[in-house]
Motif scaffolding. Structure first.
Motif, PDB file in Angstrom:
ATOM      1  N   GLY A  18      48.153  35.684  39.393  1.00 43.35           N
ATOM      2  CA  GLY A  18      48.060  36.237  40.734  1.00 43.35           C
ATOM      3  C   GLY A  18      47.088  37.398  40.837  1.00 43.35           C
ATOM      4  O   GLY A  18      47.185  38.209  41.765  1.00 43.35           O
ATOM      5  N   LEU A  19      46.150  37.473  39.908  1.00 43.89           N
ATOM      6  CA  LEU A  19      45.196  38.570  39.885  1.00 43.89           C
ATOM      7  C   LEU A  19      43.817  38.091  40.342  1.00 43.89           C
ATOM      8  O   LEU A  19      43.476  36.921  40.194  1.00 43.89           O
ATOM      9  N   ASP A  20      43.046  39.015  40.866  1.00 42.88           N
ATOM     10  CA  ASP A  20      41.682  38.718  41.273  1.00 42.88           C
ATOM     11  C   ASP A  20      40.807  38.701  40.020  1.00 42.88           C
ATOM     12  O   ASP A  20      40.652  39.737  39.368  1.00 42.88           O
ATOM     13  N   PRO A  21      40.224  37.552  39.662  1.00 42.83           N
ATOM     14  CA  PRO A  21      39.411  37.478  38.450  1.00 42.83           C
ATOM     15  C   PRO A  21      38.213  38.433  38.450  1.00 42.83           C
ATOM     16  O   PRO A  21      37.733  38.825  37.398  1.00 42.83           O
ATOM     17  N   LYS A  22      37.748  38.823  39.624  1.00 45.17           N
ATOM     18  CA  LYS A  22      36.590  39.717  39.695  1.00 45.17           C
ATOM     19  C   LYS A  22      36.980  41.177  39.522  1.00 45.17           C
ATOM     20  O   LYS A  22      36.145  41.999  39.161  1.00 45.17           O
ATOM     21  N   ALA A  23      38.248  41.502  39.793  1.00 44.46           N
ATOM     22  CA  ALA A  23      38.710  42.890  39.666  1.00 44.46           C
ATOM     23  C   ALA A  23      40.204  42.912  39.367  1.00 44.46           C
ATOM     24  O   ALA A  23      41.012  43.305  40.202  1.00 44.46           O
ATOM     25  N   PRO A  24      40.598  42.452  38.160  1.00 43.38           N
ATOM     26  CA  PRO A  24      42.027  42.409  37.840  1.00 43.38           C
ATOM     27  C   PRO A  24      42.616  43.814  37.743  1.00 43.38           C
ATOM     28  O   PRO A  24      41.993  44.726  37.222  1.00 43.38           O
ATOM     29  N   SER A  25      43.793  43.969  38.295  1.00 44.49           N
ATOM     30  CA  SER A  25      44.489  45.252  38.183  1.00 44.49           C
ATOM     31  C   SER A  25      45.947  44.974  37.868  1.00 44.49           C
ATOM     32  O   SER A  25      46.459  43.887  38.107  1.00 44.49           O
ATOM     33  N   GLY A  26      46.605  45.951  37.284  1.00 47.33           N
ATOM     34  CA  GLY A  26      48.007  45.796  36.927  1.00 47.33           C
ATOM     35  C   GLY A  26      48.230  45.352  35.495  1.00 47.33           C
ATOM     36  O   GLY A  26      49.366  45.278  35.043  1.00 47.33           O
ATOM     37  N   ILE A  27      47.159  45.014  34.792  1.00 47.36           N
ATOM     38  CA  ILE A  27      47.247  44.682  33.368  1.00 47.36           C
ATOM     39  C   ILE A  27      46.096  45.389  32.663  1.00 47.36           C
ATOM     40  O   ILE A  27      45.128  45.805  33.291  1.00 47.36           O
ATOM     41  N   ASN A  28      46.193  45.493  31.370  1.00 43.19           N
ATOM     42  CA  ASN A  28      45.087  46.019  30.577  1.00 43.19           C
ATOM     43  C   ASN A  28      44.139  44.856  30.304  1.00 43.19           C
ATOM     44  O   ASN A  28      44.440  43.989  29.500  1.00 43.19           O
ATOM     45  N   TYR A  29      43.026  44.846  31.039  1.00 45.08           N
ATOM     46  CA  TYR A  29      42.047  43.768  30.905  1.00 45.08           C
ATOM     47  C   TYR A  29      40.760  44.331  30.337  1.00 45.08           C
ATOM     48  O   TYR A  29      40.250  45.345  30.807  1.00 45.08           O
ATOM     49  N   VAL A  30      40.240  43.663  29.325  1.00 44.16           N
ATOM     50  CA  VAL A  30      38.967  44.060  28.714  1.00 44.16           C
ATOM     51  C   VAL A  30      37.981  42.920  28.920  1.00 44.16           C
ATOM     52  O   VAL A  30      38.209  41.803  28.455  1.00 44.16           O
ATOM     53  N   ASP A  31      36.908  43.198  29.641  1.00 43.93           N
ATOM     54  CA  ASP A  31      35.837  42.226  29.829  1.00 43.93           C
ATOM     55  C   ASP A  31      34.902  42.371  28.628  1.00 43.93           C
ATOM     56  O   ASP A  31      34.223  43.386  28.481  1.00 43.93           O
ATOM     57  N   CYS A  32      34.889  41.361  27.786  1.00 46.29           N
ATOM     58  CA  CYS A  32      34.130  41.454  26.541  1.00 46.29           C
ATOM     59  C   CYS A  32      32.622  41.456  26.757  1.00 46.29           C
ATOM     60  O   CYS A  32      31.875  41.826  25.857  1.00 46.29           O
ATOM     61  N   ASP A  33      32.159  41.065  27.936  1.00 41.47           N
ATOM     62  CA  ASP A  33      30.731  41.194  28.237  1.00 41.47           C
ATOM     63  C   ASP A  33      30.363  42.657  28.449  1.00 41.47           C
ATOM     64  O   ASP A  33      29.245  43.068  28.180  1.00 41.47           O
TER      65      ASP A  33
END
Length: 69
Positions: A18-33
């Protein structure tokens, strides 16, 4: 969650949560790029990858690509 914006499986994982792939919030997300050195240090070789100590789990199928320096 470690992922990459170009990886369809990362996008699916974020969408299923249920997160926006372009700007996920509410989790610790690391974009490896954007954070290549962090992903290399944590030995991320496929996406998406969850790390929950002490387990390392890869969900869905994965996109693997060598991280470019």
């Amino acid at each position: 969650l470690y992922g990459a914006s170009w990886c369809g499986f990362t996008v699916k994982q974020l969408t299923d949560l249920g997160l926006d792939p372009k700007a996920p919030s509410g989790i610790n997300y690391v974009d490896c790029d954007k954070s290549k050195s962090l992903c290399e240090a944590d030995e991320v070789t496929a996406f998406p990858k969850w790390i929950r100590m002490p387990l390392k789990i890869i969900h869905f199928q994965h996109c693997s690509a060598p991280l470019k320096k």
